[in-house]
Enzyme design. Structure first.
Site, PDB file in Angstrom:
ATOM      1  N   ASP A 135       0.827  -1.213   0.000  1.00 27.14           N
ATOM      2  CA  ASP A 135       0.000   0.000   0.000  1.00 27.14           C
ATOM      3  C   ASP A 135       0.859   1.260   0.000  1.00 27.14           C
ATOM      4  O   ASP A 135       0.685   2.161   0.828  1.00 27.14           O
ATOM      5  CB  ASP A 135      -0.972  -0.003   1.190  1.00 27.14           C
ATOM      6  CG  ASP A 135      -2.236  -0.803   0.894  1.00 27.14           C
ATOM      7  OD1 ASP A 135      -2.201  -1.644  -0.027  1.00 27.14           O
ATOM      8  OD2 ASP A 135      -3.250  -0.614   1.596  1.00 27.14           O
ATOM      9  N   HIS A 194      -3.613  -2.498  -2.325  1.00 29.40           N
ATOM     10  CA  HIS A 194      -3.728  -1.358  -3.244  1.00 29.40           C
ATOM     11  C   HIS A 194      -2.739  -1.422  -4.403  1.00 29.40           C
ATOM     12  O   HIS A 194      -2.794  -0.553  -5.281  1.00 29.40           O
ATOM     13  CB  HIS A 194      -3.581  -0.037  -2.489  1.00 29.40           C
ATOM     14  CG  HIS A 194      -4.867   0.423  -1.883  1.00 29.40           C
ATOM     15  ND1 HIS A 194      -5.756   1.236  -2.545  1.00 29.40           N
ATOM     16  CD2 HIS A 194      -5.431   0.151  -0.690  1.00 29.40           C
ATOM     17  CE1 HIS A 194      -6.813   1.453  -1.779  1.00 29.40           C
ATOM     18  NE2 HIS A 194      -6.639   0.806  -0.644  1.00 29.40           N
ATOM     19  N   HIS A 245       0.992  -7.986   4.108  1.00 28.63           N
ATOM     20  CA  HIS A 245       0.229  -6.743   4.197  1.00 28.63           C
ATOM     21  C   HIS A 245      -1.040  -6.901   5.023  1.00 28.63           C
ATOM     22  O   HIS A 245      -1.332  -6.088   5.904  1.00 28.63           O
ATOM     23  CB  HIS A 245      -0.125  -6.220   2.807  1.00 28.63           C
ATOM     24  CG  HIS A 245      -0.908  -4.954   2.864  1.00 28.63           C
ATOM     25  ND1 HIS A 245      -0.346  -3.751   3.236  1.00 28.63           N
ATOM     26  CD2 HIS A 245      -2.228  -4.703   2.651  1.00 28.63           C
ATOM     27  CE1 HIS A 245      -1.279  -2.822   3.241  1.00 28.63           C
ATOM     28  NE2 HIS A 245      -2.426  -3.365   2.891  1.00 28.63           N
ATOM     29  N   HIS A 260      -2.068  -2.478   6.719  1.00 30.80           N
ATOM     30  CA  HIS A 260      -3.438  -2.566   6.190  1.00 30.80           C
ATOM     31  C   HIS A 260      -4.477  -1.764   6.960  1.00 30.80           C
ATOM     32  O   HIS A 260      -5.551  -1.524   6.444  1.00 30.80           O
ATOM     33  CB  HIS A 260      -3.839  -4.045   6.149  1.00 30.80           C
ATOM     34  CG  HIS A 260      -5.028  -4.384   5.294  1.00 30.80           C
ATOM     35  ND1 HIS A 260      -5.292  -3.784   4.088  1.00 30.80           N
ATOM     36  CD2 HIS A 260      -6.007  -5.305   5.468  1.00 30.80           C
ATOM     37  CE1 HIS A 260      -6.385  -4.315   3.566  1.00 30.80           C
ATOM     38  NE2 HIS A 260      -6.839  -5.233   4.382  1.00 30.80           N
TER      39      HIS A 260
END
Length: 473
Positions: free
Chosen positions: A246, A279, A327, A404
């Site tokens: 991310d 993401h 993640h 996360h």
């Protein structure tokens, strides 16, 4: 609405407006306990869940509001927005249509329905052309023959990336400048070739005088990334970094963050490591800004090449056989082993989908209660302290380190120490007021937590390049 419930709702609305989401949800819940048939209360709590990124809960509350009042347009609007947030545009179209039918003069509903229908058409077109393996977006590009713009006044990128180039690139990014396409494509091509030789679960030894700095989500907050380097030193052969996914979307300097991480990975391939997050996926990038940012600052091909590199990023890292870093989190099956993670074929699957080990590594979250539960996000699941303990004991680990989720203090030690969350985007989206944190690890495998505050950045709002369907959340 009962007087006491109305007072609680008004107080909750105030908290929500000020960004105090947890307090707002608590007050909406108390109001619902007093008046459980009021659609407005459920719809308002749905909005609060949207702001806390608990999209599954937002969908549930919007659905409850619709049960209470099938003619309440705002509830359909909320539910549609939550579906968009987890990239379910086909489900969102029906709700936007219903919202517009109930409020035909609402320009926002009309605009979002049109954008959502266009997104669905685009997805169907891409699905149709991707029935066969498409050629790499790097195909048919002769990077060596590309010109460097005449007004480029920075360090030239030679065949091998240099520290001088990386430092100059970082400074140019601070000035709002971009990479020449020749250099952007070169970095992406070289990174792709490096990742193609990388396993799905990488081993990171920390020995002697080495330090490993573990960073959670950075989400395009470039100036906060530079502050991490200022506080803890830039990457080097003995000052290793692991970025736990991310690093793009939401923040409006996602290309700058991505190119910086990629350049450092090329400069120090054995000292900089990058895990994939939820993401670093096409679905999220189409909604949360990275695709739009690439198109605005570079071009569509740049995004497509980034997408190709994202699909090659490792899914997890194992630090000196002691800590698994992923993640999201753990799994729906108690019997998952590290060898299974090593053997995930990320090269053919590419996108995580809605089930399986890859999806769970990117999407799941811890919960306080034992066992497993449905995801508050609407994707993945939640796992309890007993799940974390069993996994660590079965695989000989001290703990699982994941990211996360925002944490007010930047990190949180959970599940009796078997699950640790680290989040490195302070004042996330310029609104939450949280600290950021990193974890430093040396050879003794003791975890050293460091917190930091957000630093100023140029006046560009978060989500500046995001899909308009998320506006108003």
């Amino acid at each position: 609405m009962a007087k006491e419930a109305l007072e609680l709702k008004n107080e909750a609305n105030k908290f929500l407006k000020e960004g105090h989401i947890v307090q707002a949800i608590d007050l909406y819940t108390k109001a619902i306990e007093l008046d459980s048939t009021n659609a407005i209360l459920y719809s308002n709590r749905s909005l609060a869940h949207l702001k806390s990124e608990d999209y599954g809960l937002a969908i549930n509350d919007a659905s409850k509001a619709i049960e209470c009042d099938p003619e309440y347009a705002k509830a359909y609007f909320r539910r549609a927005t939550a579906h968009i947030a987890i990239f379910q545009p086909k489900e969102a179209v029906g709700d936007f249509r219903k919202a517009l039918a109930l409020a035909p003069s609402d320009p926002a509903a009309r605009k979002k329905l049109r954008e959502c229908e266009q997104l669905v058409k685009r997805i169907r077109f891409q699905e149709a052309i991707h029935n066969t393996e498409p050629p790499s977006p790097l195909a048919n590009i002769n990077i060596e023959d590309m010109d460097i713009p005449s007004d480029y006044d920075g360090v030239i990128l030679e065949k091998q990336i240099t520290k001088e180039f990386v430092e100059d690139m970082k400074e140019r990014f601070c000035q709002g400048k971009k990479l020449p396409l020749k250099f952007a494509y070169s970095i992406l091509r070289d990174l792709k070739e490096l990742l193609e030789k990388t396993p799905s679960l990488i081993d990171i030894p920390v020995k002697g005088d080495e330090t490993l700095v573990i960073c959670g989500d950075t989400h395009g907050q470039y100036f906060d990334l530079l502050n991490i380097f200022k506080l803890h030193g830039p990457p080097s052969p003995t000052n290793k970094y692991l970025f736990n996914g991310d690093f793009v979307d939401r923040g409006s300097w996602s290309t700058e963050v991505a190119f910086t991480l990629y350049a450092y990975k090329l400069l120090y391939p054995d000292a900089v490591f990058i895990n994939r997050g939820n993401h670093e996926t096409d679905d999220m990038n189409k909604v949360y800004g990275f695709e739009g940012e690439c198109r605005s600052k570079y071009n569509e091909r740049t995004f497509n090449i980034f997408s190709e590199t994202f699909s090659l990023l490792p899914l997890g890292s194992l630090i000196s056989d002691s800590y698994l870093v992923v993640h999201g989190g753990l799994f729906s099956d108690d019997n998952v082993t590290l060898d299974q993670l090593r053997n995930i074929d990320r090269f053919s699957k590419k996108q995580p989908g809605q089930s399986g080990l890859m999806m769970e590594m990117l999407w799941t979250d811890p919960q306080p209660a034992p066992g497993r539960g449905p995801s508050k996000r609407g994707v993945g699941l939640q796992f309890g302290p007993d799940v974390s303990k069993r996994f660590c004991e079965a695989n000989g680990l001290k703990a699982v380190i994941r990211s996360h989720e925002v944490r007010d203090q930047g990190y949180e030690v959970e599940h009796d120490g078997y699950c640790i969350t680290v989040f490195s985007a302070p004042n996330y989206c310029d609104s939450t007021g949280n600290l950021g944190a990193v974890i430093k690890v040396k050879e003794d495998m003791e975890l050293d937590f460091h917190q930091f505050e957000a630093v100023p950045h140029p006046n560009i709002r978060p989500m500046a390049y995001a899909n308009g369907l998320l506006s108003g959340m």
